[in-house]
Design an enzyme around this catalytic site. Sequence first.
Site, short mmCIF file in Angstrom:
data_model
loop_
_atom_site.label_atom_id
_atom_site.label_comp_id
_atom_site.label_asym_id
_atom_site.label_seq_id
_atom_site.Cartn_x
_atom_site.Cartn_y
_atom_site.Cartn_z
N LYS A 52 52.14 24.58 -106.63
CA LYS A 52 52.39 25.09 -107.98
C LYS A 52 53.26 26.35 -107.92
O LYS A 52 54.19 26.50 -108.71
CB LYS A 52 51.05 25.38 -108.69
CG LYS A 52 50.31 24.09 -109.04
CD LYS A 52 48.88 24.30 -109.54
CE LYS A 52 48.21 22.94 -109.71
NZ LYS A 52 46.82 23.00 -110.20
N GLN A 96 42.44 27.38 -110.47
CA GLN A 96 42.36 26.11 -109.73
C GLN A 96 40.90 25.65 -109.66
O GLN A 96 40.00 26.42 -109.31
CB GLN A 96 42.94 26.31 -108.31
CG GLN A 96 43.05 25.03 -107.50
CD GLN A 96 43.99 23.99 -108.10
OE1 GLN A 96 44.97 24.33 -108.76
NE2 GLN A 96 43.70 22.72 -107.90
N ASP A 119 46.86 24.39 -118.43
CA ASP A 119 46.20 23.17 -117.95
C ASP A 119 45.80 22.26 -119.10
O ASP A 119 45.51 21.08 -118.89
CB ASP A 119 44.91 23.53 -117.18
CG ASP A 119 45.13 23.61 -115.68
OD1 ASP A 119 45.91 22.80 -115.16
OD2 ASP A 119 44.49 24.47 -115.04
N1 GUN Z 1 41.98 20.66 -109.77
C1 GUN Z 1 42.36 19.36 -109.72
N2 GUN Z 1 43.28 19.10 -110.67
C2 GUN Z 1 43.49 20.25 -111.33
C3 GUN Z 1 44.35 20.64 -112.40
O1 GUN Z 1 45.10 19.84 -112.98
N3 GUN Z 1 44.28 21.94 -112.77
C4 GUN Z 1 43.46 22.83 -112.18
N4 GUN Z 1 43.45 24.07 -112.63
N5 GUN Z 1 42.64 22.51 -111.19
C5 GUN Z 1 42.67 21.23 -110.76
#
Ligand code: GUN
Length: 282
Positions: A52, A96, A119
């Site tokens: 990311k 996350q 998100d």
């Molecule tokens: N963990 C697994 N997928 C995601 C996601 O799309 N966003 C976040 N913040 N954590 C995750």
Amino acid sequence: MAHIIDGKQISQEIRDELKKEVAALAAQGREATLAVIQVGTDPASTVYVNNKKKACAYIGIRSLSYELPEETTEEELLTLIRKLNADDTVNGILVQLPVPGHIREDEIIRTIAPEKDVDGFHPQNVGKLLIGEPGFLPCTPAGVIQLLKRSGIEIAGKHCVVVGRSNIVGKPMAVLMLRENATVTVAHSKTRDLKALCRQADILIVAIGKPRFITAEYVKEGAVVIDVGIHRNEDNKLCGDVLFEEVSPHASAITPVPGGVGPMTIAMLMDNCVESMRNANA
Ligand code: GUN
């Protein structure tokens, strides 16, 4: 033989479009910043978080990195989120998941300001999605829609079966396909005769979290198959929820794992960050 939907290439197209847009906004003195928070050192999470941050760097979005120890308390994490909510230079906040067990995930999600919730997990954004108001869309389902559209696959009027009902993928995926005028069925672990149901799908979207579960018997000849799963098999190689080698000869189009849905999740996260930037400075 199926068309292999190239998620890497499509996600690259999106990243390049966003990069141009961010450069144009930067020329007007507008900047975007994404705060990325990781609690603990789960290696898979570290890989996602690093990807990311790399995507931000490519597109021209500033990223702030918060690597907090496993023993961080819920209150400490909430305090950081509140500080970032109040910081006008921060457009997006991402925690996350999963967070360690002593921290309530829903409390974290609710505390992120909805206008910074890139998100798309905040109940306010989930509600907007359901009633069709503009808001942040969850990245993985939004990525699947882009894969279908950019591959020229017609959605309206098709029967779409979504296998899986999680808050992050299955439920929002079903709503987005409905918004695109598909006829949608949501299947899950308690569904009776899953095979027969899946065989009725024109578009089969699989997010059940079981490696190589979907065999050719689940797939109608000529169906489009989208595999949201990601696992490591016995040889430490990545695989999805679909048994690709067996299913692909029967599908008209199919996503591989890796290189299908995965890269799209980050591309759509970047799209949400740019969206937040457009909104903040509009
Ligand atoms: N963990 C697994 N997928 C995601 C996601 O799309 N966003 C976040 N913040 N954590 C995750």
